[in-house]
Design a protein around this motif. Structure first.
Motif, PDB file in Angstrom:
ATOM      1  N   GLY A 108       0.806  -1.207   0.000  1.00  0.00           N
ATOM      2  CA  GLY A 108       0.000   0.000   0.000  1.00  0.00           C
ATOM      3  C   GLY A 108       0.838   1.256   0.000  1.00  0.00           C
ATOM      4  O   GLY A 108       1.937   1.302  -0.551  1.00  0.00           O
ATOM      5  N   ASN A 109       0.317   2.273   0.683  1.00  0.00           N
ATOM      6  CA  ASN A 109       0.961   3.587   0.703  1.00  0.00           C
ATOM      7  C   ASN A 109       1.555   3.949   2.058  1.00  0.00           C
ATOM      8  O   ASN A 109       2.230   4.971   2.170  1.00  0.00           O
ATOM      9  CB  ASN A 109      -0.058   4.655   0.309  1.00  0.00           C
ATOM     10  CG  ASN A 109      -0.578   4.469  -1.099  1.00  0.00           C
ATOM     11  OD1 ASN A 109       0.097   4.756  -2.071  1.00  0.00           O
ATOM     12  ND2 ASN A 109      -1.811   3.962  -1.214  1.00  0.00           N
ATOM     13  N   VAL A 110       1.286   3.132   3.092  1.00  0.00           N
ATOM     14  CA  VAL A 110       1.737   3.426   4.445  1.00  0.00           C
ATOM     15  C   VAL A 110       2.464   2.211   5.003  1.00  0.00           C
ATOM     16  O   VAL A 110       1.926   1.098   5.001  1.00  0.00           O
ATOM     17  CB  VAL A 110       0.547   3.799   5.355  1.00  0.00           C
ATOM     18  CG1 VAL A 110       1.016   4.105   6.765  1.00  0.00           C
ATOM     19  CG2 VAL A 110      -0.200   5.002   4.784  1.00  0.00           C
ATOM     20  N   GLY A 111       3.690   2.413   5.487  1.00  0.00           N
ATOM     21  CA  GLY A 111       4.513   1.294   5.926  1.00  0.00           C
ATOM     22  C   GLY A 111       4.048   0.613   7.189  1.00  0.00           C
ATOM     23  O   GLY A 111       4.270  -0.582   7.378  1.00  0.00           O
ATOM     24  N   PRO A 267      14.633   9.824  -7.043  1.00  0.00           N
ATOM     25  CA  PRO A 267      14.803   8.378  -6.877  1.00  0.00           C
ATOM     26  C   PRO A 267      14.839   8.006  -5.401  1.00  0.00           C
ATOM     27  O   PRO A 267      15.474   8.685  -4.594  1.00  0.00           O
ATOM     28  CB  PRO A 267      16.139   8.103  -7.572  1.00  0.00           C
ATOM     29  CG  PRO A 267      16.314   9.217  -8.535  1.00  0.00           C
ATOM     30  CD  PRO A 267      15.704  10.411  -7.858  1.00  0.00           C
ATOM     31  N   MET A 268      14.132   6.945  -5.055  1.00  0.00           N
ATOM     32  CA  MET A 268      14.086   6.487  -3.670  1.00  0.00           C
ATOM     33  C   MET A 268      13.697   5.022  -3.648  1.00  0.00           C
ATOM     34  O   MET A 268      13.252   4.465  -4.664  1.00  0.00           O
ATOM     35  CB  MET A 268      13.090   7.319  -2.856  1.00  0.00           C
ATOM     36  CG  MET A 268      11.649   7.244  -3.339  1.00  0.00           C
ATOM     37  SD  MET A 268      10.504   8.246  -2.323  1.00  0.00           S
ATOM     38  CE  MET A 268      11.130   9.894  -2.599  1.00  0.00           C
ATOM     39  N   THR A 269      13.832   4.391  -2.501  1.00  0.00           N
ATOM     40  CA  THR A 269      13.368   3.024  -2.343  1.00  0.00           C
ATOM     41  C   THR A 269      11.864   3.028  -2.074  1.00  0.00           C
ATOM     42  O   THR A 269      11.293   4.059  -1.686  1.00  0.00           O
ATOM     43  CB  THR A 269      14.072   2.323  -1.183  1.00  0.00           C
ATOM     44  OG1 THR A 269      13.705   2.974   0.048  1.00  0.00           O
ATOM     45  CG2 THR A 269      15.594   2.378  -1.356  1.00  0.00           C
ATOM     46  N   TYR A 270      11.238   1.887  -2.271  1.00  0.00           N
ATOM     47  CA  TYR A 270       9.808   1.790  -1.960  1.00  0.00           C
ATOM     48  C   TYR A 270       9.594   2.029  -0.471  1.00  0.00           C
ATOM     49  O   TYR A 270       8.617   2.669  -0.064  1.00  0.00           O
ATOM     50  CB  TYR A 270       9.290   0.425  -2.386  1.00  0.00           C
ATOM     51  CG  TYR A 270       7.785   0.248  -2.329  1.00  0.00           C
ATOM     52  CD1 TYR A 270       6.921   1.294  -2.016  1.00  0.00           C
ATOM     53  CD2 TYR A 270       7.208  -0.981  -2.608  1.00  0.00           C
ATOM     54  CE1 TYR A 270       5.543   1.123  -1.984  1.00  0.00           C
ATOM     55  CE2 TYR A 270       5.833  -1.162  -2.580  1.00  0.00           C
ATOM     56  CZ  TYR A 270       5.010  -0.106  -2.261  1.00  0.00           C
ATOM     57  OH  TYR A 270       3.646  -0.273  -2.214  1.00  0.00           O
ATOM     58  N   SER A 275       7.287   5.644   3.773  1.00  0.00           N
ATOM     59  CA  SER A 275       7.480   6.463   4.968  1.00  0.00           C
ATOM     60  C   SER A 275       6.934   7.876   4.813  1.00  0.00           C
ATOM     61  O   SER A 275       6.702   8.572   5.815  1.00  0.00           O
ATOM     62  CB  SER A 275       8.958   6.518   5.343  1.00  0.00           C
ATOM     63  OG  SER A 275       9.701   7.269   4.390  1.00  0.00           O
ATOM     64  N   LEU A 276       6.706   8.329   3.578  1.00  0.00           N
ATOM     65  CA  LEU A 276       6.173   9.673   3.366  1.00  0.00           C
ATOM     66  C   LEU A 276       4.817   9.855   4.029  1.00  0.00           C
ATOM     67  O   LEU A 276       4.480  10.949   4.479  1.00  0.00           O
ATOM     68  CB  LEU A 276       6.042   9.956   1.857  1.00  0.00           C
ATOM     69  CG  LEU A 276       7.333  10.024   1.035  1.00  0.00           C
ATOM     70  CD1 LEU A 276       6.999  10.216  -0.438  1.00  0.00           C
ATOM     71  CD2 LEU A 276       8.239  11.146   1.529  1.00  0.00           C
TER      72      LEU A 276
END
Length: 430
Positions: A108-111, A267-270, A275-276
């Motif tokens: 999803g969008n939240v870790g 560029p970043m890791t998933y 974490s955003l």
């Protein structure tokens, strides 16, 4: 209600459920025993994974909670590109385990959200255009049923249970572990672009045009949030999962949809992408969620969103809009219990507040939902529907509803498990 170490059991402080008994499970046999105790004592039963269900269904008031936080192990078979995920693992746990091998899972969008609950109900995320929903990447599951049996559900063993799990949630048993498909990826291009709310209509209109021809590699969450000064702002959270050089041009087009207040795309890791949003999904605040599913950023939908920003009642509230396209649409509607396989957008209307009864914030969420209803598809995203969303629940599974109810009757005839909403069973008079 809190764990022994003082952490809240569930994310939403507006939910005041108090369990009578909490059993920490560290193995499937512990889960078997917890089910036996609950049934012997005629106690309501619930299963706690990440605890992010906004209605608090992971903790039944006065019931027995099976706490899976002792089952967070993730084992990676890098050669087969498969992760075996404990029932209590979060999405971040899975990413952390897969990253050393240059692999990711569709999540999803939240870790901090539980991977199992996310997957069983759907799993929209920044990779769904390329790899499908989280549930589309479920290969198999170990499940403890209401009668205490431990079974494996996959395409060859208990195939009907496997079908039902992929979209029907935790309504059929306790998933103590899952096997999920992994994909090679070291980095993606992602981040956040924030625009003044005065540009919202232009940005959303342009986003709709971009996404109408977007490749699988580009998935963009858009929506409403509070900007740096606390006033409403439009945001885009793009994720490009293909060749990084090719993605720069696609993301540059998004930046040019308006004049950004901030542009933090790189560029970043998933895991970094996840974490955003972790800072927004804070434990200890109060929340209420409504949801509608729309087919496009039409002028009518954009008008509703603009009005939602104008009437926003809290800096904690917002509207993430999830982009469903690409690989997710190339699954037959009857292949999984999750039926809505046409391109669409899930509008997640999130009211958040720090203190008080939240009445004004709930009224705002209800008003936005009601305004979107004439422009929305029947049903809604089952992971976000509340128990009172009767009309949406009845349509959430499309033509799969009857089959799903039959599976519920077969695998859990006494209704021991009660997770995300299912259509009601037909009565003898119906």
């Amino acid at each position: 209600m809190e764990t022994p170490n003082g952490a809240p059991l569930i994310w939403n402080a507006a939910v005041q459920h108090r369990a009578a008994l909490i059993m920490l499970a560290e193995s499937p046999r512990d889960v078997q025993e917890a089910i036996r105790v609950a049934r012997d004592r005629e106690m309501r039963l619930s299963v706690l994974g990440g605890g992010h269900d906004w209605t608090g269904r992971a903790v039944r008031d006065g019931g027995l909670v099976i706490d899976l936080s002792g089952m967070r192990t993730v084992r990676v078979d890098a050669l087969a590109r498969v992760a075996t995920v404990g029932g209590g693992a979060t999405a971040a746990d899975v990413m952390d385990a897969a990253a050393p091998y240059g692999l990711v899972a569709a999540a999803g969008n939240v870790g901090c959200v539980g991977m199992t609950g996310l997957t069983l109900g759907g799993g929209y995320g920044p990779l769904n255009g390329r790899f499908g929903l989280a549930l589309d990447n479920l290969i198999g599951a170990e499940v403890v049923l209401a009668d205490g049996r431990i079974v494996t559900a996959d395409t060859t063993q208990e195939p009907e249970l496997f079908w039902a799990l992929r979209g029907g949630g935790g309504n059929f048993g306790v998933v103590t572990s899952m096997r999920v498909r992994l994909h090679p990826m070291n980095r993606l291009i992602g981040g956040m672009i924030v625009y003044p709310w005065s540009q919202a209509a232009t940005v959303f209109r342009g986003l709709g045009e971009v996404l109408s021809t977007a490749p699988d590699e580009l998935t963009v969450q858009g929506g409403l949030m509070s900007g740096p000064d606390g006033s409403p702002a439009a945001y885009l959270a793009p994720a490009w999962s293909g060749d990084l050089r090719s993605g720069e041009a696609a993301l540059d087009a998004l930046v040019k949809l308006g004049t950004p207040l901030t542009d933090q795309v790189a560029p970043m890791t998933y895991a970094q992408m996840l974490s955003l949003f972790d800072a927004w999904a804070v434990h200890g605040l109060s929340w209420a969620i409504r949801t509608r599913t729309v087919v496009a950023y039409t002028p009518e939908v954009i008008d509703v969103l603009v009005e939602a920003g104008r009437t926003l009642t809290s800096v904690r509230s917002g509207i993430p809009i999830h982009n469903f396209h690409g690989a997710s649409t190339r699954v037959a509607p009857d292949e999984t219990a999750f039926a809505n396989r046409r391109e669409h957008f899930v509008v997640e209307i999130v009211a958040g507040w720090e203190s008080g009864d939240g009445a004004a914030h709930r009224v705002w969420a209800d008003a936005v939902s009601a305004a979107l209803a004439p422009h929305a598809l029947p049903g809604g995203y089952q992971n976000l529907l509340g128990p009172d969303d009767h009309e949406q629940i009845a349509n959430a599974y499309g033509d799969n509803g009857t089959r799903l109810v039959a599976a519920k009757g077969h695998f859990d005839p006494d209704g021991v498990f009660d997770a995300i909403p299912l259509p009601r069973r037909a009565s003898c008079q119906d």
